[in-house]
Design an enzyme around this catalytic site. Structure first.
Site, PDB file in Angstrom:
ATOM      1  N   ARG A  99      -8.862  -0.326 -49.407  1.00  0.00           N
ATOM      2  CA  ARG A  99      -8.997  -0.950 -50.729  1.00  0.00           C
ATOM      3  C   ARG A  99      -9.914  -2.162 -50.672  1.00  0.00           C
ATOM      4  NH1 ARG A  99      -3.346   0.325 -50.885  1.00  0.00           N
ATOM      5  NH2 ARG A  99      -2.877   1.856 -52.502  1.00  0.00           N
TER       6      ARG A  99
ATOM      7  N   LYS B 152      12.369  12.996 -49.495  1.00  0.00           N
ATOM      8  CA  LYS B 152      12.496  13.685 -48.215  1.00  0.00           C
ATOM      9  C   LYS B 152      13.455  14.875 -48.322  1.00  0.00           C
ATOM     10  CE  LYS B 152      11.482   9.393 -45.782  1.00  0.00           C
ATOM     11  NZ  LYS B 152      12.035   8.241 -45.031  1.00  0.00           N
TER      12      LYS B 152
ATOM     13  N   GLY C 287      -6.694   5.021 -45.687  1.00  0.00           N
ATOM     14  CA  GLY C 287      -5.677   4.002 -45.516  1.00  0.00           C
ATOM     15  C   GLY C 287      -5.695   3.419 -44.120  1.00  0.00           C
TER      16      GLY C 287
ATOM     17  N   ASP D 188      13.351   7.183 -51.951  1.00  0.00           N
ATOM     18  CA  ASP D 188      12.701   7.615 -50.719  1.00  0.00           C
ATOM     19  C   ASP D 188      13.448   8.788 -50.088  1.00  0.00           C
ATOM     20  OD1 ASP D 188      10.857   6.856 -48.254  1.00  0.00           O
ATOM     21  OD2 ASP D 188      12.886   7.076 -47.461  1.00  0.00           O
TER      22      ASP D 188
ATOM     23  N   GLY E 179      12.587  -7.422 -41.387  1.00  0.00           N
ATOM     24  CA  GLY E 179      11.461  -6.544 -41.654  1.00  0.00           C
ATOM     25  C   GLY E 179      11.823  -5.093 -41.885  1.00  0.00           C
TER      26      GLY E 179
ATOM     27  N   SER F 254      -3.590   1.830 -39.195  1.00  0.00           N
ATOM     28  CA  SER F 254      -4.130   1.067 -38.072  1.00  0.00           C
ATOM     29  C   SER F 254      -3.582   1.579 -36.745  1.00  0.00           C
ATOM     30  CB  SER F 254      -3.825  -0.420 -38.244  1.00  0.00           C
ATOM     31  OG  SER F 254      -2.420  -0.646 -38.310  1.00  0.00           O
TER      32      SER F 254
END
Length: 441
Positions: free
Chosen positions: A46, A207, A11, A203, A189, A17
């Site tokens: 991908r 956790k 990934g 989510d 964002g 990144s």
């Protein structure tokens, strides 16, 4: 320095990144901390042609063959930041069984089938690290996994989803409704184009399962976690919380206690709840995360910081890479999974909590007595009652008045049955809202 430690990175999105960038920028420091340099053996993606900015990596290191990369003999550690269940599960199980240590940020996979990963790690004699799976850069899982193993943890309460915390904080600060706050979160964002996993609590539930597993030495999966999201929280709920000296947060709560037969068990749940402004979690705003741990010997412990974002999550990933590298050079493994307690998970109905119930009612004699009678029949004690006249922010349309009732602690099943019976009272026009209340009693 010894031979390089070679990494397969699965990934290369926001987190991947950042991992690549930090590996390049901090290469000398990381090598000094580990005792060996780190090298990227390959990066599985991908699409090969995607623009990834100015990443400091040779183009020939990118591949679409993740499984082939994992199986290479020159790969020592697999770093997985793809997410999802499959094919990530198959990749990581293969890597671990082959003796290759794994660092992952995949909370969904750990909550869905962490047992398969732990078993594969034991079979292959490999390390499995996943600090980045919960609360981003906050050092939380390793303290639970290692530092607090000499103590007994009784309860873990946390804000572990930054998107929902931003939304609820915005509603509290501005009086906006859920839709308006979600729109702002999306524009800034903080929320994905499809925010379902966040706002519906999936989510946070994943956790919560990971936290409960570590805290209570018991395998807890996502299916064991009771889950409610925040989509039904209204501006009126936020206003009512303020009137009580509270704020509303989406909480994950994992607690040790006795079940209906008296045997020790655990309760794990995720839902919005009112908490007093004096609670340690009440002041956690914006998209920050915080987890409050209650241990017998250590007492209350608070972990706070950025719970998401590429750089923050990459920081946790690299911390795990350093730990894995040191272990490999020393010829040792990390502490293995601790699931010896094997405690049962209590159903939500046995969880002890409090309710805040807002009722639109007819304004006439006998209403309060009738409502109180329903609570009494279910052995639920009322802590406070507040009546607001029609026309106030908390009163529903068509109601003569609204009753706001806060209960004392009771089993959730009894509280839910009380609310259901209230729907049948002639004097109750509607149930405007029901929220749990945590802390303060």
């Amino acid at each position: 320095m010894t031979s390089p430690l070679r990494l397969a990175i699965l990934g290369c999105g926001t987190v991947g990144s950042e991992v690549v960038r930090l590996l390049h920028e901090q290469s000398a420091d990381l090598a000094a901390r580990i005792g060996a340099p780190l090298e990227i053996a390959g990066i599985a993606v991908r699409r090969l042609g995607r623009d990834r900015g100015n990443l400091p990596v040779a183009p020939e290191l990118f591949t679409t063959d993740a499984l082939g990369l994992i199986k290479r003999d020159d790969v020592d550690v697999v770093v997985e930041v793809v997410g999802g269940i499959e094919p990530a599960r198959s990749w990581l199980v293969d890597a671990l069984r082959a003796g290759k240590s794994v660092v992952t940020a995949n909370k969904a996979l750990l909550a869905e089938d962490g047992a398969a990963l732990h078993d594969a790690a034991a079979d292959g004699g490999a390390d499995l690290y996943y600090e980045a799976a919960v609360a981003g850069a906050i050092p939380l899982l390793r303290p639970l996994r290692e530092s607090l193993h000499g103590d007994r943890i009784n309860r873990v309460t946390g804000i572990v989803n930054g998107t929902t915390n931003f939304i609820l904080s915005a509603m509290d600060a501005t009086g906006a409704g859920f839709a308006e706050a979600l729109e702002e979160a999306t524009e800034l964002g903080y929320a994905e184009a499809d925010p379902t996993a966040d706002v519906e609590g999936f989510d946070a539930a994943a956790k919560a399962a990971i936290l409960a597993s570590l805290a209570f030495h018991t395998r807890v999966g996502a299916a064991d976690v009771y889950r409610e999201g925040i989509t039904e929280v209204t501006a009126a709920d936020v206003a009512s919380a303020k009137a009580m000296g509270c704020t509303i947060k989406l909480l994950c709560i994992a607690a040790r206690g006795a079940d209906a037969t008296g045997r020790e068990s655990v309760s794990v749940r995720v839902h919005p709840a009112m908490i007093p402004l004096g609670h340690p979690l009440a002041s956690v705003g914006d998209a920050y995360n915080a987890v409050f741990v209650e241990a017998e010997a250590a007492g209350p412990l608070m972990f706070y910081g950025r719970g998401a974002g590429g750089a923050a999550t990459a920081s946790a990933v690299l911390g795990d890479v350093v730990a894995v590298g040191r272990n490999r050079l020393a010829g040792v493994r990390a502490p293995s999974e601790s699931a010896y307690a094997d405690l049962a998970v209590r159903p939500m109905g046995e969880a002890l909590t409090r309710y805040h119930v807002s009722l639109d009612v007819a304004d006439k004699p006998g209403v309060l007595a009738a409502v109180a009678g329903v609570f009494a029949r279910h052995d639920v004690s009322i802590a406070t009652v507040r009546q607001a006249p029609a026309g106030t922010e908390s009163a529903g349309r068509g109601a003569d008045a609204v009753l706001v009732i806060v209960t004392h602690t009771a089993p959730d099943a009894a509280l839910a049955a009380t609310v259901e019976d209230l729907r049948g009272l002639d004097a109750v026009r509607s149930i405007a809202s029901v929220l749990r209340v945590e802390g303060g009693e």
